[in-house]
Design a protein around this motif. Structure first.
Motif: not given
Length: 252
Positions: A149-153
Motif C-alpha cells: 500500500l505505502i511501504v513507509l515503516d
C-alpha cells in the motif's frame, strides 16, 4: 543539477536506513512529493530505490550467510500475495486517506519500539529452528499488505513482529526483512509501472544512491554491535518522522 544531487543524497539515506533498520521511505517519498510528483506517481517511483537498496543489502546478507532460508521461504507466499493486494488498492485509494493511515501507523510503530526495547535486543533464537505460528502468518499478511500500500515503516513492523511474535533474533530478522520487503517492492513496482505511475527520470539518481546506501547499511547490520545500531536507528528514524509530522500539522 541541484535536484539530481538532492535525489542522489536521498537515495543514499533511503538505502542505508532500509538496510540497517527501516524508514528509508521517510526520506525519499516526501522529497518526491515536494518535487511536484502526483501522490500516486511518487508512491510508485519510491518503490525503485527501496527495491535497489534492499537488493544490494540482500547480496551482502547472502554472502555473509545471514539469511535463514528455511524460515524465510515459508513466509514469502503470504507476504508477497498480500503486498500485491495492497499495491492494487493503493492505485485507487485517495492519498489523503493513505496519509491518515501513515500517521496512525507511525505513532504505533514508535510506541512498539519504545515499549519493548529490551525484548527487541534480547538474543532470540535461530530462525530455522522456530515454527511458523498462525499469529506470525497473520502478521505477515498485515505487514505485506501495508508494504504494498505505502511501504513507509513496513520494515519497522516486520522487524518488531519477527522478534516479538516470531522469536527471531533482531540481527537475523533484519536479513529476513531484506528478502521479504525486497520481493514485495518488486511486485508492487510491477503494479505501479503497469499503471504508468513511475517517474523513471526521478528514480534514476534515487536508485544509484540507494545501491550505495544499501551496501553501507547492510555492512553496519552485519557488524559486531548490529543489534544496538539497529535499535538506535529505529528510534532515531521514527522519532524524526513523528517530529516532522507534528511540524507539518502545526504549519498546515
Amino acid at each position: 543539477m541541484h535536484t539530481w544531487l538532492a535525489l542522489l543524497a536521498a537515495g543514499i539515506l533511503c538505502g542505508f536506513l532500509n538496510a540497517a533498520a527501516s524508514s528509508g521511505s521517510a526520506i525519499s517519498l516526501p522529497l518526491l512529493l515536494a518535487l511536484g510528483l502526483p501522490p500516486a506517481v511518487a508512491n510508485g517511483t519510491n518503490r525503485l530505490p527501496v527495491l535497489v537498496g534492499l537488493a544490494t543489502a540482500f547480496w551482502r546478507f547472502q554472502r555473509a550467510g545471514a539469511i535463514p532460508w528455511a524460515f524465510t521461504l515459508r513466509l514469502i507466499p503470504a507476504f508477497v500475495l498480500s503486498a500485491l493486494l495492497g499495491a492494487s488498492l493503493a492505485a485507487v485509494l485517495p492519498m489523503e486517506h493513505i496519509r491518515q493511515l501513515v500517521h496512525i501507523a507511525l505513532l504505533l510503530a514508535l510506541a512498539l519500539v519504545l515499549l519493548r526495547p529490551q525484548r527487541l535486543l534480547a538474543g532470540g533464537e535461530s530462525a530455522d529452528a522456530l515454527p511458523i505460528t498462525p499469529r506470525l502468518h497473520l502478521l505477515m499478511v498485515g505487514v505485506g499488505f501495508w508494504t504494498g500500500l505505502i511501504v513507509l515503516d513496513a520494515a519497522t513492523y516486520l522487524l518488531v513482529g519477527l522478534v516479538l511474535v516470531g522469536g527471531v533474533a533482531l540481527q537475523q530478522a533484519n536479513a529476513i526483512k531484506a528478502v521479504l520487503i525486497g520481493l514485495a517492492s518488486l511486485v508492487s513496482l510491477a503494479v505501479f509501472a503497469r499503471g504508468g505511475e513511475v517517474h523513471w527520470a526521478a528514480a534514476l539518481p534515487l536508485m544509484l544512491g540507494s545501491a550505495l546506501g544499501g551496501w553501507l547499511g547492510a555492512s553496519l547490520a552485519l557488524g559486531p554491535r548490529a543489534r544496538q545500531w539497529i535499535m538506535r536507528l529505529l528510534i532515531l528514524a521514527l522519532s524524526s518522522e513523528v517530529a516532522w509530522m507534528l511540524v507539518r500539522r502545526i504549519q498546515g
